[in-house]
Design a protein around this motif. Structure first.
Motif, PDB file in Angstrom:
ATOM      1  N   GLU A  42       9.999  -3.997  -7.192  1.00  0.00           N
ATOM      2  CA  GLU A  42       8.567  -4.305  -7.149  1.00  0.00           C
ATOM      3  C   GLU A  42       8.205  -5.045  -5.866  1.00  0.00           C
ATOM      4  OE1 GLU A  42       8.069  -4.672 -12.024  1.00  0.00           O
ATOM      5  OE2 GLU A  42       8.461  -6.446 -10.789  1.00  0.00           O
ATOM      6  N   VAL A  43       9.056  -5.964  -5.446  1.00  0.00           N
ATOM      7  CA  VAL A  43       8.813  -6.699  -4.200  1.00  0.00           C
ATOM      8  C   VAL A  43       8.821  -5.740  -3.013  1.00  0.00           C
ATOM      9  CG1 VAL A  43       9.750  -8.409  -2.591  1.00  0.00           C
ATOM     10  CG2 VAL A  43       9.703  -8.896  -5.047  1.00  0.00           C
ATOM     11  N   GLY A  44       9.840  -4.873  -2.953  1.00  0.00           N
ATOM     12  CA  GLY A  44       9.941  -3.932  -1.840  1.00  0.00           C
ATOM     13  C   GLY A  44       8.779  -2.964  -1.793  1.00  0.00           C
ATOM     14  N   ALA A  45       8.417  -2.414  -2.953  1.00  0.00           N
ATOM     15  CA  ALA A  45       7.341  -1.425  -2.996  1.00  0.00           C
ATOM     16  C   ALA A  45       5.993  -2.046  -2.655  1.00  0.00           C
ATOM     17  CB  ALA A  45       7.286  -0.775  -4.382  1.00  0.00           C
ATOM     18  N   TYR A  46       5.717  -3.232  -3.221  1.00  0.00           N
ATOM     19  CA  TYR A  46       4.413  -3.861  -2.950  1.00  0.00           C
ATOM     20  C   TYR A  46       4.310  -4.317  -1.499  1.00  0.00           C
ATOM     21  CZ  TYR A  46       0.263  -6.731  -3.345  1.00  0.00           C
ATOM     22  OH  TYR A  46      -0.983  -7.246  -3.158  1.00  0.00           O
ATOM     23  N   ARG A  47       5.431  -4.692  -0.898  1.00  0.00           N
ATOM     24  CA  ARG A  47       5.428  -5.039   0.528  1.00  0.00           C
ATOM     25  C   ARG A  47       4.969  -3.845   1.359  1.00  0.00           C
ATOM     26  NH1 ARG A  47      10.674  -7.251   4.017  1.00  0.00           N
ATOM     27  NH2 ARG A  47       9.582  -7.463   6.022  1.00  0.00           N
ATOM     28  N   ILE A  48       5.489  -2.657   1.049  1.00  0.00           N
ATOM     29  CA  ILE A  48       5.106  -1.449   1.780  1.00  0.00           C
ATOM     30  C   ILE A  48       3.654  -1.086   1.510  1.00  0.00           C
ATOM     31  CG2 ILE A  48       5.541   1.033   2.034  1.00  0.00           C
ATOM     32  CD1 ILE A  48       7.670  -0.753   3.289  1.00  0.00           C
ATOM     33  N   VAL A  49       3.238  -1.195   0.255  1.00  0.00           N
ATOM     34  CA  VAL A  49       1.860  -0.867  -0.112  1.00  0.00           C
ATOM     35  C   VAL A  49       0.865  -1.761   0.625  1.00  0.00           C
ATOM     36  CG1 VAL A  49       0.167  -0.932  -1.995  1.00  0.00           C
ATOM     37  CG2 VAL A  49       2.403   0.118  -2.356  1.00  0.00           C
ATOM     38  N   SER A  50       1.110  -3.059   0.642  1.00  0.00           N
ATOM     39  CA  SER A  50       0.174  -3.984   1.291  1.00  0.00           C
ATOM     40  C   SER A  50       0.126  -3.764   2.793  1.00  0.00           C
ATOM     41  CB  SER A  50       0.561  -5.434   0.972  1.00  0.00           C
ATOM     42  OG  SER A  50       1.884  -5.715   1.378  1.00  0.00           O
TER      43      SER A  50
END
Length: 299
Positions: A42-50
């Motif tokens: 979740e941390v990795g994915a949301y970092r990319i999304v933001s």
């Protein structure tokens, strides 16, 4: 080395350098804060999304200028240079302190040299080889150091350090790909469009494959943790890249690369402030890694 410029430009260069070191050196403590609530995925994915959403206004208008081959290459760069490392760093910090992660991240320039020599016909000099050897000793000290300051054996290895090494290897591959594939594109365009290419994958995984949305609404402290990851993506990925490109333009690539040696210092300061304990073996390893990177990248 200071930029050969007038005093005003030199001051601006140093301010950019220090600001970049603070931003990138703080990335690891932000990951740590995000992991208090969210999983590594979740941390990795949301970092990319933001980061991808923030740069979307820059990427969409430029996408029309690209041919099919450039788009495919940017997809590869998006995964190797941003998507995969974001997940690897988050996974590593579930069992590795933010300060040591920041130190291991400094190995990126040496992986640039190794990948360049193996796959892009670059030459490893004697100085590169000596730097690699010193850094290798430092890495071993870091992953083997245990309580009391002694160095353990094979069973004492913190294997999560290898997630960081794999991430820096990805960075090394990515920088070589950019150097050889995108002579005509600007670095900001490469980053913005490559992030846009992996943004849908990260978003689908985040909102359909994880409990991110549920945690965001129901988990205590989730909004704050998400805020830390947003800062990580927007400031640590998007804005930092723009600052880095500006620094290269007003100073030089060599001067800009000195940020590599400042990032671990900032990461260590954050880690110690947050209560992380560094042992004697860690300090020796940190010194060896930074020395190795410095020796291996001297001109």
């Amino acid at each position: 080395m200071t930029p050969q410029t007038n005093p005003e430009r030199a001051l601006k260069s140093w301010l950019f350098l220090i600001l970049l070191a603070l931003i990138w050196g703080s990335s690891f403590i932000l990951i740590k804060r995000g992991l208090l609530v969210f999983s590594p995925g979740e941390v990795g994915a949301y970092r990319i999304v933001s980061a991808g959403l923030f740069l979307l206004p820059l990427s969409i208008p430029r996408l029309r200028r690209l041919n099919r081959k450039q788009v495919f290459n940017l997809i590869v760069v998006g995964f190797v240079g941003s998507f995969i490392p974001a997940f690897l760093f988050a996974k590593a910090q579930t069992q590795l302190s933010s300060s040591l992660t920041g130190v291991l991240n400094a190995l990126t320039p040496l992986f640039v040299v190794i990948v360049g020599a193996l796959f892009f016909n670059s030459r490893i000099t004697q100085r590169n080889a000596v730097g690699l050897l010193i850094a290798f000793v430092g890495v071993n000290l870091l992953i083997l150091s245990r309580e009391g300051g002694s160095v353990g054996g094979l069973l004492d290895i913190n294997f999560y350090a290898f997630f960081v090494l794999l991430a820096t290897l990805c960075y090394g591959v990515n920088l070589n790909l950019i150097k050889h594939w995108f002579v005509m594109l600007k670095p900001v365009e490469i980053t913005a469009i490559s992030l846009m290419m992996v943004l849908p994958v990260a978003a689908l995984y985040l909102f359909l494959g994880t409990d991110f949305s549920f945690k965001l609404v129901h988990e205590e402290g989730a909004m704050l943790a998400a805020g830390y990851i947003t800062i990580l993506g927007v400031l640590g990925t998007a804005i930092a890249l723009i600052l880095f490109n500006m620094l290269v333009k007003i100073a030089s690539p060599v001067f800009a690369s000195t940020v590599t040696y400042l990032i671990p210092i900032v990461a260590i300061i954050w880690g110690v402030w947050d209560g992380e304990v560094l042992l004697l073996g860690h300090y020796l390893g940190i010194g060896a890694v930074i020395l190795g990177v410095w020796v291996g990248n001297r001109k």
